[in-house]
Structures are given as C-alpha cells and as structure tokens.
Write a protein that holds these residues in place. Structure first.
Motif, PDB file in Angstrom:
ATOM      1  N   GLN A 150      49.754  44.402  47.588  1.00  0.00           N
ATOM      2  CA  GLN A 150      48.307  44.628  47.600  1.00  0.00           C
ATOM      3  C   GLN A 150      47.498  43.344  47.436  1.00  0.00           C
ATOM      4  OE1 GLN A 150      46.746  48.271  45.645  1.00  0.00           O
ATOM      5  NE2 GLN A 150      48.752  48.441  44.697  1.00  0.00           N
ATOM      6  N   ARG A 151      48.164  42.217  47.237  1.00  0.00           N
ATOM      7  CA  ARG A 151      47.412  41.020  46.893  1.00  0.00           C
ATOM      8  C   ARG A 151      46.536  40.523  48.033  1.00  0.00           C
ATOM      9  NH1 ARG A 151      51.998  36.192  46.472  1.00  0.00           N
ATOM     10  NH2 ARG A 151      52.579  36.134  48.687  1.00  0.00           N
ATOM     11  N   SER A 152      46.943  40.710  49.284  1.00  0.00           N
ATOM     12  CA  SER A 152      46.098  40.262  50.399  1.00  0.00           C
ATOM     13  C   SER A 152      44.797  41.040  50.440  1.00  0.00           C
ATOM     14  CB  SER A 152      46.848  40.420  51.723  1.00  0.00           C
ATOM     15  OG  SER A 152      47.969  39.569  51.776  1.00  0.00           O
ATOM     16  N   ALA A 153      44.893  42.370  50.301  1.00  0.00           N
ATOM     17  CA  ALA A 153      43.675  43.183  50.282  1.00  0.00           C
ATOM     18  C   ALA A 153      42.795  42.806  49.100  1.00  0.00           C
ATOM     19  CB  ALA A 153      44.045  44.664  50.224  1.00  0.00           C
ATOM     20  N   LEU A 154      43.411  42.584  47.941  1.00  0.00           N
ATOM     21  CA  LEU A 154      42.630  42.187  46.766  1.00  0.00           C
ATOM     22  C   LEU A 154      41.925  40.856  46.990  1.00  0.00           C
ATOM     23  CD1 LEU A 154      44.784  43.161  43.650  1.00  0.00           C
ATOM     24  CD2 LEU A 154      42.376  43.698  44.029  1.00  0.00           C
ATOM     25  N   ALA A 155      42.592  39.922  47.651  1.00  0.00           N
ATOM     26  CA  ALA A 155      41.993  38.607  47.893  1.00  0.00           C
ATOM     27  C   ALA A 155      40.756  38.729  48.782  1.00  0.00           C
ATOM     28  CB  ALA A 155      43.024  37.677  48.522  1.00  0.00           C
ATOM     29  N   TRP A 156      40.863  39.503  49.865  1.00  0.00           N
ATOM     30  CA  TRP A 156      39.721  39.657  50.763  1.00  0.00           C
ATOM     31  C   TRP A 156      38.575  40.400  50.081  1.00  0.00           C
ATOM     32  CZ3 TRP A 156      38.914  36.844  54.809  1.00  0.00           C
ATOM     33  CH2 TRP A 156      39.992  36.322  55.520  1.00  0.00           C
ATOM     34  N   TRP A 157      38.902  41.458  49.342  1.00  0.00           N
ATOM     35  CA  TRP A 157      37.862  42.194  48.620  1.00  0.00           C
ATOM     36  C   TRP A 157      37.211  41.308  47.557  1.00  0.00           C
ATOM     37  CZ3 TRP A 157      35.498  46.936  48.950  1.00  0.00           C
ATOM     38  CH2 TRP A 157      35.985  47.819  49.908  1.00  0.00           C
ATOM     39  N   SER A 158      38.003  40.477  46.911  1.00  0.00           N
ATOM     40  CA  SER A 158      37.447  39.595  45.879  1.00  0.00           C
ATOM     41  C   SER A 158      36.421  38.643  46.477  1.00  0.00           C
ATOM     42  CB  SER A 158      38.579  38.789  45.212  1.00  0.00           C
ATOM     43  OG  SER A 158      39.487  39.647  44.554  1.00  0.00           O
ATOM     44  N   LEU A 162      48.539  51.325  38.841  1.00  0.00           N
ATOM     45  CA  LEU A 162      48.087  50.365  37.831  1.00  0.00           C
ATOM     46  C   LEU A 162      47.506  49.123  38.495  1.00  0.00           C
ATOM     47  CD1 LEU A 162      47.830  49.533  34.892  1.00  0.00           C
ATOM     48  CD2 LEU A 162      50.180  48.656  34.996  1.00  0.00           C
ATOM     49  N   VAL A 163      48.136  48.646  39.569  1.00  0.00           N
ATOM     50  CA  VAL A 163      47.576  47.510  40.294  1.00  0.00           C
ATOM     51  C   VAL A 163      46.203  47.869  40.862  1.00  0.00           C
ATOM     52  CG1 VAL A 163      47.884  45.998  42.293  1.00  0.00           C
ATOM     53  CG2 VAL A 163      49.825  46.525  40.827  1.00  0.00           C
ATOM     54  N   THR A 164      46.069  49.102  41.364  1.00  0.00           N
ATOM     55  CA  THR A 164      44.773  49.556  41.878  1.00  0.00           C
ATOM     56  C   THR A 164      43.724  49.602  40.779  1.00  0.00           C
ATOM     57  OG1 THR A 164      45.891  50.901  43.560  1.00  0.00           O
ATOM     58  CG2 THR A 164      43.597  51.443  43.054  1.00  0.00           C
ATOM     59  N   VAL A 165      44.102  50.134  39.623  1.00  0.00           N
ATOM     60  CA  VAL A 165      43.170  50.259  38.497  1.00  0.00           C
ATOM     61  C   VAL A 165      42.728  48.879  38.002  1.00  0.00           C
ATOM     62  CG1 VAL A 165      43.057  50.921  36.059  1.00  0.00           C
ATOM     63  CG2 VAL A 165      43.937  52.534  37.752  1.00  0.00           C
ATOM     64  N   LEU A 166      43.684  47.990  37.794  1.00  0.00           N
ATOM     65  CA  LEU A 166      43.334  46.646  37.332  1.00  0.00           C
ATOM     66  C   LEU A 166      42.589  45.870  38.420  1.00  0.00           C
ATOM     67  CD1 LEU A 166      46.590  45.647  35.398  1.00  0.00           C
ATOM     68  CD2 LEU A 166      44.422  46.476  34.475  1.00  0.00           C
ATOM     69  N   GLY A 167      42.958  46.101  39.691  1.00  0.00           N
ATOM     70  CA  GLY A 167      42.246  45.460  40.788  1.00  0.00           C
ATOM     71  C   GLY A 167      40.795  45.904  40.854  1.00  0.00           C
TER      72      GLY A 167
END
Length: 549
Positions: free
Chosen positions: A311-319, A412-417
């Motif tokens: 999920q880190r790529s999606a998190l990076a773009w959303w961030s 949990l990654v979704t929640v913390l993200g």
C-alpha cells in the motif's frame, strides 16, 4: 475446409477487433446484476435528492440558499451555481448535487473498465480468451462499449426521473443534465482505459484512475472557489470533466457545446489506450515492474510489513495530494476573512460570525478532507478482494499466517494511513492559513481539528471490512453509505434536517474544531465502533470460503 475453420479464418482476418461483439454479450451477461444496480442506484439517488429537497425547502429556504451559493465554500462543494439569482428547486438540485452524481458515474466507469480488462489479464482468464480467434483490442473495445451502454442507459433513466421529480424539469434541460452526468462518466471510462495499460495490476490502475478523478474534483473546486471570490484561478474548472458538464448550465443557459470537450477527451484517451495496448505484452504494463533484490529484506517477514509494502505507493501519492491540497485550500483563509464583512448574516452564522470566519473555514475544511480521506480508506479495504481473487492471499494463508492476522494487518495499515493523511491535510491547511494570515497559531489548531476527524473515516473503513468479511460480493455497498454520510455532512445542517437524521452521518458527531468544541465522547465512541466493525469483519472472514474466481 470445415465450417469451423472457415469461421476461425474469417475472424482472424477481421483484425484486432475480432470477437468484440461476442465478448460484449459475455460481459453483459456477467454484469446482469451489476449493470442495473449501478443505473438504478444513481437514478434513485437523483430521485431521493429531488424529493427530499422538495419536502424541506420552500421558496424562502431556496432564497436563503441562493445567498449561501455566493460563498466560496459552497462553490467549492457544488459548483458555480448558475441561475441561483433566480433560484428554483431544479437549479439548486443541478448546482449543488449534480457533481456528486458525476462522481458516481465516474466510479462506475473506472470499476467497469478495470473489472473487464486488467483484472481479467491479472487472473489469467484473458489469456484463455485470446487463445481463440479474438483480436488484440477486442476485450478493451467490448469493455468500453459496455461502459458506454451503461452511461447511455443512465442518461435516459435520469432524464425520466428528473422530469417526474418535484423539480419538474422540462425534457430538454433534464436530458442535458443527464447527458452531462453521462459525459463525465465516459471521460473517466477512457481515463481507466489508459490507466490499465500503464500498470500490470488492477489495484494500481484503478488507483491511478481514481487519483485523476480526485484531482479533477479538486481542480474544479479550486476554480469555482476562486471565481466566487473574483480571483484569477477560475480557469482551473475548465481543466476538469466535472467543470465541462457543469458549465452546460441546465435550466439556465442550456448549452451543449461544453460536452464536446468531454467527448473529445473520451475519444482521445480511448485511442491512446488502444495505442499503448499495441505496445505491450498480455498481462504486462507499459510501466516496467521494478526488479527486486535476490533476498527479501528482513522487515518484510510479517503480514503487517507486507501490507505496508503493497500500500505504500498509494499512500505516497495520497500524501503528496493531501499536503498540497491542504496548503492551497488554507491559502483561501485570508480572502474569506477579508470578505466576511460583506456577507449576509445568514451566511456568517454558518461560520460563526465575521470574527469567527477563519476558524469556521478551517473547521469546515477538516470535514471536507475527512470525506476525501474516506475514499482512500474504502478503496484500500476493498482492494483486499482483489488480493483474494488474484490468488495472492491463498499462498500467504497457507503458511503460518492466520486469516484474522492477514486481514487485521491490511486494515491496520489503512487505519494508520488514514491518520497520517489527516495529519498531513491539517498541517497543509495550517501552513496555508499561516502564510495567508501571518498567524501561525492556526497551524496547531488546524492540525488538531483534522486529526480528531479521523475516527469518522475509521468507521467507514470498518464498515467496508465487515461487508468484505461476511459478504464480499456486496462490499461495494460501503460506497452507498459513504455517499449518504457525505451529503448529510455537507448539507444536512443547512437543510435543518431532524437531529436523528443528522446523527446517522458519521461526519456530524465530533465537531468542526476550531470553530466548535471537540466532542471527545464521540471521538471515543466512533473509534470503538470502528474496532467492533473490524473485529466483526475478521470473524466473518475466518468462517467463509476464499473467493478465487
């Protein structure tokens, strides 16, 4: 030569589109429930909006909303508000709620194209189909034809619903509005057709198309917000498919030519998709996969680490998007404060008066960004089904990883993200407000106000988890709940709906700090509800069979 051999030879000679009609019939049968569900769902949403507004709004209320529409925040939510100086129920419906129907049509198109193209390649079914006399472009062409049929059916049914609603729109205007919704849907079908060529994974392709949809919504919002303040960024709305459809101005100007931009964009993006498909191998993407090391790093030795890795790529773009959007939106604080003295009293009351305009705006932006982050959370949870159907979950669960552990790690990654994204959104808004006003105490206030809204996002993520755990085929119902809560969050209090109705939205419990006090009981209660829903989803996932086809 046998008849079967002659038929095969004829299909082969017919070119890269051979078999398109047969694939379209297969897709129609496969989507025999999904097709009418999307069409009826969006049309019933229009019917609900029209009837609900007809019940709660009289002429005086509509006149009040005409005053609200001049506010930049209302332009950010709904659009330019054509004809609000002589407002009617139909004009208010088109101007404030039309963009949400366009978003629904866009999501319908993105999921349809991804489902029938990249997901088929990823599962290996496309290879079996292509082993027959089927052209290279047949599957993409059939998927685009299916999506076009869905949008045409949506335009027809929405026209009938709009004409029969309390708004009583005349047929030409109702048809123009419905075509605007369908045109936006077609553009994002074409965006998805291009995105599925770039990545070898359906999750990444859908995420890329969804990011374009979100960027289009924000560009339209910034453009309309600037126009309402007499700014110089109004041209931004002309970069968005939502803006093109809204500038047709149904029931006011009734102009069709902006839809030519939508059709041209849809055609060009579709052709680009076909061109890229000719330059890649089946099941591969234009963008090459990065080669991994000979050995996996030690930190990947747990399901939690794997979930973060995926999920880190999606998190990076959303961030990046949330931080940048927060700064841009926060920069509008000073113009809002400067223009507060000239705003009507009814409008000032919404933001806590002229002296509280800055805090009221920042409080509203915490709600606005919480709704955007909810899109990330639901998409993230629902991508679990893709992992399961692509048979990537089964090898993991065959090892020493429990079902509950695998599901809980992903969520949990979704929640913390989600918490991280709300933090970035708050910091961005605070930085923009500080740069705009010179008051850097707003940074801490905006950050706290955004962070406390996160439990609302968690509840929707928990609902998606519970649906996935028990009824994975109905997990998309989380989007319907999201739409309901979002509309109430934006318009519920302004429409003066009954308190039990307002309480049914997860976004209206915590309070929009710093404009309002934080209800810490609601923060704790929503957090516990989210945990309960996630635990319920894990229990359901332990008891059902895996879906691998």
């Amino acid at each position: 030569m046998s008849p079967a051999h002659r038929q095969t030879t004829a299909n082969t000679r017919s070119g890269s589109l051979a078999g398109t009609g047969q694939l379209l019939r297969f897709m129609l049968r496969r989507d025999r429930i999904r097709f009418p569900a999307w069409i009826l769902g969006l049309s019933l949403m229009l019917d609900y909006f029209a009837n609900a507004l007809g019940l709660v709004l009289d002429e005086q209320s509509l006149a009040t909303f005409a005053v609200f529409a001049a506010n930049p925040v209302m332009a950010l939510i709904g659009g330019p508000g054509y004809g609000f100086e002589a407002i009617t129920l139909g004009r208010f419906l088109v101007g404030m709620y039309g963009v949400f129907l366009m978003i629904g049509a866009g999501l319908m198109g993105i999921t349809t194209i991804s489902r029938h193209t990249r997901a088929e390649e990823q599962s290996g079914r496309a290879e079996l189909i292509r082993a027959n006399a089927v052209g290279r472009h047949a599957q993409l062409a059939a998927a685009l034809a299916l999506a076009t049929l869905m949008n045409l059916a949506l335009a027809v049914l929405m026209t009938l619903v709009f004409m029969a609603s309390p708004a009583q729109a005349p047929a030409p205007s109702a048809f123009l509005f419905s075509c605007g919704v369908a045109a936006a849907g077609l553009v994002f079908c074409a965006v998805a057709a291009l995105a599925v060529q770039l990545s070898a994974y359906s999750r990444a392709a859908s995420g890329l198309a969804g990011a374009v949809l979100a960027a289009s919504f924000m560009a339209r919002g910034l453009g309309d917000m600037s126009a309402a303040q007499g700014g110089k960024l109004s041209w931004l709305s002309w970069l968005s498919p939502f803006g093109w459809s809204q500038h047709t101005a149904p029931l006011v100007l009734d102009r069709w030519w902006p839809l030519l931009l939508s059709l041209a964009a849809a055609v060009l993006l579709s052709l680009a998709g076909f061109a890229l498909q000719s330059r890649r191998d089946l099941a591969a993407g234009i963008l090459p996969d990065r080669t991994g090391g000979e050995r996996a790093p030690g930190w990947l030795g747990s399901p939690l680490a794997l979930a973060f890795r995926l999920q880190r790529s999606a998190l990076a773009w959303w961030s990046f998007a949330l931080l940048l959007s927060g700064i841009v939106f926060g920069a509008f604080v000073q113009p809002m404060a400067e223009n507060a003295a000239g705003m009507p009293e009814e409008l000032l009351a919404v933001f806590g008066g002229a002296q509280g305009m800055v805090e009221g705006y920042l409080g509203f932006m915490s709600l606005y960004l919480a709704i955007l982050v909810s899109v990330f959370a639901i998409l993230s949870v629902l991508s679990l089904r893709g992992e399961e159907q692509a048979v990537r979950a089964e090898p993991i669960l065959a090892a020493s990883v429990s079902r509950a552990g695998w599901l809980a790690s992903w969520v949990l990654v979704t929640v913390l993200g989600s918490l991280w994204l709300m933090l970035l959104g708050g910091v961005g808004n605070g930085i923009g407000a500080g740069l705009s006003t010179g008051d850097w105490t707003l940074l801490a206030q905006a950050t706290l106000g955004h962070l406390v809204q996160t439990p609302s996002v968690w509840v929707l993520a928990g609902l998606a988890t519970a649906l996935y755990g028990f009824l994975p085929r109905l997990a998309s119902l989380a989007w319907a709940v999201f739409a309901y809560c979002s509309v109430l969050g934006f318009f519920g209090e302004m429409l003066q709906l009954d308190q039990p109705v307002l309480d049914s939205s997860v976004f209206l419990h915590i309070g929009q700090y710093p404009a309002a006090e934080i209800d810490w009981t609601a923060v704790g209660g929503l957090s516990l509800l989210a945990v309960a829903l996630i635990a319920l989803g894990a229990a359901g996932f332990r008891r059902r069979d895996l879906i691998t086809a």
